[in-house]
Design a protein around this motif. Structure first.
Motif, mmCIF file in Angstrom:
data_model
loop_
_atom_site.group_PDB
_atom_site.id
_atom_site.type_symbol
_atom_site.label_atom_id
_atom_site.label_comp_id
_atom_site.label_asym_id
_atom_site.label_seq_id
_atom_site.Cartn_x
_atom_site.Cartn_y
_atom_site.Cartn_z
ATOM 1 N N GLU A 75 0.871 -1.169 0.045
ATOM 2 C CA GLU A 75 -0.017 0.057 -0.161
ATOM 3 C C GLU A 75 0.943 1.382 0.062
ATOM 4 N N ASP A 76 1.937 1.138 0.945
ATOM 5 C CA ASP A 76 2.862 2.381 0.800
ATOM 6 C C ASP A 76 3.236 2.596 -0.520
ATOM 7 N N ARG A 77 3.606 1.669 -1.483
ATOM 8 C CA ARG A 77 4.179 1.768 -2.701
ATOM 9 C C ARG A 77 3.197 2.340 -3.608
ATOM 10 N N VAL A 78 2.179 1.734 -3.493
ATOM 11 C CA VAL A 78 0.932 2.480 -4.309
ATOM 12 C C VAL A 78 0.829 3.908 -4.016
ATOM 13 N N ILE A 79 0.687 4.207 -2.936
ATOM 14 C CA ILE A 79 0.308 5.699 -2.376
ATOM 15 C C ILE A 79 1.442 6.378 -2.926
ATOM 16 N N CYS A 80 2.838 5.989 -2.920
ATOM 17 C CA CYS A 80 4.099 6.850 -3.430
ATOM 18 C C CYS A 80 3.884 7.093 -4.878
ATOM 19 N N PHE A 83 1.040 9.114 -5.698
ATOM 20 C CA PHE A 83 1.227 10.430 -5.786
ATOM 21 C C PHE A 83 2.180 11.157 -6.346
ATOM 22 N N ALA A 84 3.230 10.357 -6.503
ATOM 23 C CA ALA A 84 4.210 11.001 -7.461
ATOM 24 C C ALA A 84 4.002 11.296 -9.047
ATOM 25 N N ASN A 85 2.769 10.440 -9.357
ATOM 26 C CA ASN A 85 2.331 10.676 -10.638
ATOM 27 C C ASN A 85 1.116 11.601 -10.702
ATOM 28 N N ILE A 86 0.356 11.638 -9.912
ATOM 29 C CA ILE A 86 -0.933 12.547 -9.858
ATOM 30 C C ILE A 86 -0.995 13.347 -8.700
ATOM 31 N N GLY A 87 -0.018 13.475 -7.678
ATOM 32 C CA GLY A 87 -0.069 14.149 -6.671
ATOM 33 C C GLY A 87 -1.096 14.078 -5.597
ATOM 34 N N SER A 88 -1.871 15.089 -5.131
ATOM 35 C CA SER A 88 -2.465 14.650 -3.775
ATOM 36 C C SER A 88 -3.887 14.292 -4.150
ATOM 37 N N ARG A 89 -4.203 13.478 -5.365
ATOM 38 C CA ARG A 89 -5.735 13.095 -5.717
ATOM 39 C C ARG A 89 -6.026 11.844 -4.986
ATOM 40 N N TRP A 90 -6.313 12.208 -3.631
ATOM 41 C CA TRP A 90 -6.361 11.154 -2.627
ATOM 42 C C TRP A 90 -7.741 10.203 -3.019
ATOM 43 N N ILE A 105 -5.885 7.737 3.782
ATOM 44 C CA ILE A 105 -4.510 7.919 3.198
ATOM 45 C C ILE A 105 -3.878 9.416 3.434
ATOM 46 N N LYS A 106 -4.803 10.212 3.183
ATOM 47 C CA LYS A 106 -4.296 11.541 3.148
ATOM 48 C C LYS A 106 -3.503 11.887 4.640
ATOM 49 N N ASN A 107 -4.244 11.329 5.719
ATOM 50 C CA ASN A 107 -3.680 11.403 7.045
ATOM 51 C C ASN A 107 -2.338 10.659 7.282
ATOM 52 N N TYR A 108 -2.221 9.380 6.575
ATOM 53 C CA TYR A 108 -1.238 8.772 6.688
ATOM 54 C C TYR A 108 -0.127 9.184 6.035
ATOM 55 N N TRP A 109 -0.408 9.696 4.806
ATOM 56 C CA TRP A 109 0.536 10.390 4.119
ATOM 57 C C TRP A 109 1.275 11.707 4.684
ATOM 58 N N ASN A 110 0.405 12.273 5.313
ATOM 59 C CA ASN A 110 0.750 13.603 6.123
ATOM 60 C C ASN A 110 1.561 13.297 7.362
ATOM 61 N N THR A 111 1.043 12.409 7.990
ATOM 62 C CA THR A 111 1.766 11.892 9.330
ATOM 63 C C THR A 111 2.862 10.985 9.225
ATOM 64 N N LYS A 112 3.027 10.172 8.387
ATOM 65 C CA LYS A 112 3.928 8.917 8.290
ATOM 66 C C LYS A 112 4.694 8.853 7.055
ATOM 67 N N LEU A 113 3.923 8.538 6.085
ATOM 68 C CA LEU A 113 4.523 8.149 4.936
ATOM 69 C C LEU A 113 5.546 9.298 4.218
ATOM 70 N N LYS A 114 5.117 10.582 4.588
ATOM 71 C CA LYS A 114 5.940 11.593 3.776
ATOM 72 C C LYS A 114 7.065 11.667 4.830
#
Length: 339
Positions: A75-80, A83-90, A105-114
């Motif tokens: 899931e991390d990889r899919v998100i990354c 995100f790299a391709n389309i940006g924050s189109r959560w 996903i937005k929360n996860y990205w903002n708090t951890k994945l980023k």
DNA sequence: AATCTGTCCAACCGCACCTGT
DNA sequence: GACAGGTGCGGTTGGACAGAT
């Protein structure tokens, strides 16, 4: 004059939902559905809540099959990747992760994945944080900057996931123009930022994407991608700019299929505006050469284009450009809508 | 034990878009 | 075409909680 508020804010409850409210909302929707009208729903359900609040509560928490808890590496990889391709189109990203909500996903990205990615990024990039943050005032970098940073971080992805054959953004043979001249282009699996990994419970069958064809500075489908969910919270549409790829069981055009995901053998059709099936297979040229209103950064298009490579020795993921979508003649000089 | 600081996430807000009239 | 109402999305906030001091 501003628009009228969606509800009487003085008479609606705000803040955390109580179990009783949850129960009421759940029972009502399970019994009657949303009725296509969230605004009227709270009153019918006996809730002193704003319709938007009800919708959010249902979509993010109460609806069936919501997955909470830790995100997997896949899931991390899919998100990354997305995100790299389309940006924050959560919402789009969420559509590819069944059970996950855009808010999650937005929360996860903002708090951890980023932070995870930042930790992997080269020091030089870390000096100037590439990610917008709710706790910082720096303006967000343009998407192409983000992309390049992700590319840098990609090398670290390889390290991070070296046991899982995951490379962030390996250089890819570039040939955006190939999109325009060939009927079908495959995306080699090793050019994707993540690798399917059945050991983690996800099996990717041959997956085909409609990919916005790239021409000059524009994506044929437009520069903005978004996905909208229906009232039950299932993503039914993916749109690029003003054109849409709409999921319909019409056996039309290409498809995205994933085994192990809920949305199997999805069929997509293209629509525009009225969301109907009419007017398909028509190209419309936009005089100013822009898709929608937003011309893409050249860098961004280049980056997207570099995600595409011809030839594939792996059936896990294929990117196909249906010949029906490509009208080579009309890609000359002008961008266009397909609808 | 009290206070401070950082993290997480549910929920809110405003805006843009879509549809119907 | 203009307008109003509904919906969906992304950004942001605020409170609960955990860990550090």
């Amino acid at each position: 004059m501003g628009r009228a508020p969606c509800c009487d804010k003085a008479n609606v409850k705000k803040g955390p939902w109580s179990p009783e409210e949850d129960s009421k909302l759940k029972q009502y929707i399970e019994k009657y559905g949303t009725g296509g009208n969230w605004i009227a729903l709270p009153q019918k359900a006996g809730l002193k809540r704003c319709g938007k609040s009800c919708r959010l509560r249902w979509l993010n928490y109460l609806r069936p099959n919501i997955k909470h808890g830790e995100f997997s590496d896949v899931e991390d990889r899919v998100i990354c990747s997305l995100f790299a391709n389309i940006g924050s189109r959560w919402s789009i990203i969420a559509a590819q992760l069944p059970g996950r909500t855009d808010n999650d996903i937005k929360n996860y990205w903002n708090t951890k994945l980023k932070k995870k990615i930042m930790a992997m990024a080269p020091q030089s990039q870390r000096k100037s944080p590439p990610f917008p943050s709710s706790h910082q005032t720096d303006p967000p970098l343009p998407s192409h900057s983000l992309l390049s940073i992700y590319k840098d971080a990609g090398a670290s992805f390889s390290y991070y996931s070296q046991n899982k054959s995951f490379t962030g953004f390996d250089p890819i043979s570039q040939t955006p123009s190939g999109l325009l001249s060939n009927n079908s282009v495959s995306l080699a699996t090793n050019s994707l930022p993540f690798q399917p990994n059945s050991q983690e419970g996800l099996l990717f069958s041959p997956m085909q994407y409609y990919h916005p064809a790239v021409k000059d500075n524009f994506l044929v489908f437009g520069s903005e991608a978004s996905c909208s969910s229906n009232s039950d919270g299932n993503c039914s549409q993916i749109s690029y700019g003003r054109s849409e790829i709409k999921q319909e069981d019409m056996g039309f055009h290409s498809l995205i299929s994933t085994n192990g995901y809920e949305n199997q053998n999805q069929n997509f059709m293209l629509s525009h505006g009225n969301r109907g099936a009419e007017n398909l297979n028509q190209w419309v040229e936009k005089p100013n050469g822009n898709i929608g209103e937003t011309p893409l950064d050249y860098d961004l298009v280049e980056d997207v284009g570099q995600l595409i490579s011809s030839g594939s020795d792996n059936n896990n993921i294929n990117l196909c450009i249906d010949s029906l979508l490509i009208d080579e003649n009309k890609t000359q000089e002008k961008a266009m809508y397909y609808y």
